[in-house]
Structure formats: structure tokens, C-alpha cells
Design an enzyme around this catalytic site. Structure first.
Site, short mmCIF file in Angstrom:
data_model
loop_
_atom_site.label_atom_id
_atom_site.label_comp_id
_atom_site.label_asym_id
_atom_site.label_seq_id
_atom_site.Cartn_x
_atom_site.Cartn_y
_atom_site.Cartn_z
N THR A 30 -26.93 -83.50 -1.37
CA THR A 30 -27.84 -84.51 -0.83
C THR A 30 -29.29 -84.11 -1.06
OG1 THR A 30 -27.44 -83.38 1.27
CG2 THR A 30 -26.39 -85.52 0.98
N SER A 63 -30.81 -52.95 -11.21
CA SER A 63 -29.82 -53.38 -10.23
C SER A 63 -28.86 -52.22 -9.94
CB SER A 63 -29.05 -54.58 -10.78
OG SER A 63 -27.79 -54.65 -10.14
N GLY A 116 -21.79 -65.71 -7.29
CA GLY A 116 -20.91 -66.81 -7.75
C GLY A 116 -20.02 -67.34 -6.64
N ALA A 117 -20.38 -67.03 -5.39
CA ALA A 117 -19.54 -67.45 -4.27
C ALA A 117 -20.12 -68.67 -3.55
CB ALA A 117 -19.38 -66.29 -3.29
N GLY A 118 -21.21 -69.21 -4.07
CA GLY A 118 -21.81 -70.39 -3.45
C GLY A 118 -22.64 -70.05 -2.22
N ASP A 166 -31.46 -74.28 -1.17
CA ASP A 166 -31.14 -72.85 -1.15
C ASP A 166 -32.40 -72.01 -0.97
OD1 ASP A 166 -28.77 -73.98 -1.82
OD2 ASP A 166 -28.70 -73.22 -3.86
N TYR A 216 -22.94 -79.99 -12.42
CA TYR A 216 -24.00 -80.16 -11.42
C TYR A 216 -25.08 -81.08 -11.98
CZ TYR A 216 -27.48 -79.03 -7.92
OH TYR A 216 -28.41 -79.13 -6.90
C1 GLA Z 1 -26.47 -75.71 -5.18
C2 GLA Z 1 -27.94 -76.13 -5.38
C3 GLA Z 1 -28.50 -76.82 -4.13
C4 GLA Z 1 -27.58 -77.93 -3.63
C5 GLA Z 1 -26.13 -77.45 -3.57
C6 GLA Z 1 -25.18 -78.57 -3.26
O1 GLA Z 1 -26.37 -74.72 -4.21
O2 GLA Z 1 -28.73 -75.02 -5.69
O3 GLA Z 1 -29.80 -77.29 -4.38
O4 GLA Z 1 -27.73 -79.08 -4.41
O5 GLA Z 1 -25.71 -76.84 -4.78
O6 GLA Z 1 -25.42 -79.06 -2.00
#
Ligand code: GLA
Length: 380
Positions: A30, A63, A116-118, A166, A216
Site C-alpha cells: 500500500t 562485513s 532475504g526474510a522480508g 521500510d 514487485y
Molecule cells: C517491500 C518494500 C516496501 C513495501 C513492501 C510491501 O518491503 O520495500 O516499500 O512496498 O515490500 O508492503
């Protein structure tokens, strides 16, 4: 001179900055549609140990976890083939583009944030570095400038046209609070996260399907197409935020079916975020949890960014009475689910779902308990 060697465990920094990852309670995809999101910074973070090295242009970033060293010159900053390097180079580039002068620096990175885990390890990288450079070289950047330049770094060097959630959460997070962020005005309300006897659990699928970045950007353009079609039809719309479900349904004949589905999801998800904030304030955790399940269903069926591993976990949670809500979190195609779990049965639940997941996919499932925490800050 161990204390100046960036690869040494005796490296002596001038400052240390910690940048957290984030969770998102609800409100997925969103943000770039100018809608609402409901994230929080978490107690998993990347630490940046930094010092000036006295040179004009030479920089080194090491790192610890990956034992990888990036060396570059401030006079020659351009995208790299190595993805992790682009987070660093992109931020340096965006700071330079704003007209600020940097000098040589050394930086040691260590992290307990899964990649890579969101949970936005990328935003933590960008915001932490920007924050640390701002402090080290007294650049005078505001938090908002740090958020926006970090987002541009991701667009321009990494290539994901991400929204603002994020970076915003990683910088602005506060302990025990969730951030109800309006991505159109970029204003927020902090909402205390009183979960009574429940805890937030991430379940990391340990899969990250390669579609993530291309799909995406595709979703983003599908939403933009929706807006374009509606405005050509005479509606006054700048983003899906300006469109109600009734408006959309009234125009369903001129929207290709896929675009209609995507737009419907976004409009409904925005409504769910506002209802979820209300439910939290009214201490109705059951309703909050139900909205999480609805959000997942929308992501799975209308927005189509879930995958079989995530769906399996959410289905399993749904059948467990002590889990009030669960859904996939972040961009999708892998990563984590977020679950609202009763403390009484938390160990049992983790045991059962781990076992079932491994049986189904022959993969490990990693549980991560998280708490809303402080955003990016200098820690020493
Ligand atoms: C990723 C993007 C965010 C957002 C989410 C989905 O994390 O970086 O800006 O769009 O996906 O909500």
C-alpha cells in the site's frame, strides 16, 4: 595497527550506529500506492562501526558475517555486480548528489538480521549507513532526508522501486510502538502495541523466490495502469488512495481483470489498516488477528504475491486456536509470516509448525520472536 584494520576484531570505531529491521503488522503493497502501513522497528539490527581514515577518497566496508570487504573510491562511485555493495554505494552516491562532501572512511558491519526474510535488512543497511555518515561528517541531514535518500539508493542502485515503509520504520521506530504511517502526507501516529498475553512471532520460510524484485516492480506498474485508466475515464485520481471500492466497481468494465484485482486488493488493504489500528486502540486483538488473515487472503488471491510455503504456514496458523492472526509479510514470494500467538502455547505451536513445515517441504523453518524497538540511532 590492528585497531585501524577494518577486518580485525580489534577495530576501534569513532562511532557505532545501530539500524533495525522492521515488521509490518498490516498494510502490504500500500505504501507506493500512497496508502497506509502499520510497521514497527524490531530488536534485530545491523551495527555500523565507523571511523574516518584520513584519506580523501578511499573507503572500506567490511562485513563480519560474510567476511567480505568492499573497497571503493569516493571519486568513482557506480553500481556494482554484487547486490550488497549497491546498498552502500547507492547511499554514498545519493549523499554526494545532495551536494555533501564525504571523506575516506572505514566501516565494520555486523548483524543479527536475517537476509532475504522480508524484515528489511536492505533498508537497515541504507538507513544505518546514511545515519552513520551523517554523524561522522556532520552533514546536518534530517531523519526525513535520511529516509528519502535511502529509498532513492534502493531505486537507483539496487533497482527495486520500493515504497517508503521500510526506511521510515527503520529510522522512526520507537520501543513498544507501532507506526501508523500515511504514505501520502508522510505523517504518522505512534500506537502503543499492547498485545496482552500475545507475542509477535516471525516464521522464516527460508525461501526467497527470484521473482521478488521483477514481480514487485510489475505490481507497482499494474497499480499505476489502474490509476491511468481511471483518470482517462474522467475520475480525479492521482493514486489508488483516491479511489473507493464503489468507484472501482463502477468502472470494472474498462479495467482489465488483472488490474481490477490488484486495485481491489490495495483499496481493501488500506481499509484493513485503518480498522486494524482501531482494533488495537480498542483492545480488540481478535478483530486485529482476523484482519491479518484477510490481508493474507488478499495477498494470495488478489495481489498474487504469496507462495506455497507462506500459504502453508498461514493455513496451519488458522487451524490453531491460540494464534489470533497470521499473514505473509513484506514484498512476498518468500520470507516470513507474522503471527500473533498466545504466550501460553507458544512453544508448542513452534514445535508443531516447524515439524509440519519440514515434513511438507523438506526445509527448516526458523522462528524469530520480535519486539517493537528503537529506530536507527548512535549507540556509542
Ligand atoms: C517491500 C518494500 C516496501 C513495501 C513492501 C510491501 O518491503 O520495500 O516499500 O512496498 O515490500 O508492503
Amino acid at each position: 595497527m590492528d585497531s585501524r584494520d577494518v577486518t580485525s576484531d580489534r577495530f576501534q570505531p569513532e562511532i557505532t550506529v545501530a539500524a533495525p529491521g522492521r515488521i509490518n503488522l498490516i498494510g502490504e503493497h500500500t505504501d507506493y500506492n500512497m496508502g497506509f502501513v502499520f510497521p514497527a522497528a524490531i530488536d534485530r539490527r545491523i551495527e555500523f562501526r565507523m571511523r574516518k581514515n584520513g584519506s580523501e577518497y578511499d573507503c572500506q566496508v567490511y562485513s563480519v558475517e560474510f567476511d567480505k570487504l568492499l573497497s571503493f573510491k569516493l571519486s568513482e562511485v557506480r553500481p556494482s555486480q554484487e547486490e550488497w555493495e549497491n546498498y552502500i554505494l547507492g547511499v554514498v552516491h545519493e549523499i554526494q548528489k545532495l551536494g555533501h562532501t564525504l571523506h575516506g572512511f572505514d566501516c565494520q558491519l555486523s548483524s543479527n538480521l536475517p537476509i532475504g526474510a522480508g524484515v528489511s535488512s536492505s533498508a537497515a543497511m541504507e538507513c544505518g549507513l546514511a545515519f552513520a555518515l551523517n554523524s561522522l561528517f556532520n552533514l546536518g541531514l534530517s531523519k526525513m532526508e535520511i529516509i528519502l535518500l535511502s529509498q532513492r539508493a534502493e531505486h537507483n542502485f539496487v533497482g527495486t522501486k520500493c515504497g517508503i515503509m521500510d526506511q521510515y520504520a527503520s529510522v522512526m521506530g520507537q520501543p513498544n510502538q507501532a507506526i501508523l504511517l500515511d504514505c501520502r502526507n508522510i505523517t504518522h501516529e505512534m500506537i502503543p502495541l499492547n498485545l496482552e498475553h500475545h507475542s509477535l512471532l516471525l516464521l522464516n520460510t527460508n525461501v526467497s523466490h527470484s521473482l521478488a524484485s521483477s514481480e514487485y516492480n510489475l505490481r507497482r506498474s499494474e497499480c499505476e495502469q489502474g490509476v491511468e485508466i481511471l483518470s482517462k475515464a474522467g475520475m480525479k485520481v492521482e493514486s489508488l488512495r483516491d479511489v473507493s471500492e464503489e468507484d472501482l466497481v463502477a468502472h470494472q468494465n474498462i479495467l482489465p481483470p488483472v488490474i481490477l484485482k490488484r486495485c481491489l486488493y490495495v483499496i481493501r488493504e488500506n481499509q484493513r489498516v485503518l480498522l486494524a489500528a482501531k482494533a488495537l486502540k480498542g483492545e480488540s486483538l481478535e478483530h486485529f488477528g482476523e484482519l491479518m488473515y484477510q490481508s493474507h487472503e488478499g495477498l494470495q488471491l488478489e495481489y498474487e504475491v504469496s507462495c506455497k510455503e507462506l500459504d502453508f504456514l498461514v493455513d496451519f496458523s488458522r487451524k490453531t486456536p491460540h494464534v489470533l492472526g497470521a499473514r505473509m509479510m513484506g514484498g512476498g514470494f518468500g520470507g516470513c509470516t507474522i503471527n500473533l500467538v498466545h504466550q501460553e502455547s507458544k512453544n508448542r505451536f513452534v514445535d508443531e509448525i516447524k515439524k509440519a513445515y519440514t515434513q511438507e517441504f523438506d526445509l527448516e523453518l526458523d522462528p524469530i520472536w520480535v519486539h517493537p524497538s528503537q529506530g536507527t540511532s548512535v549507540i556509542s
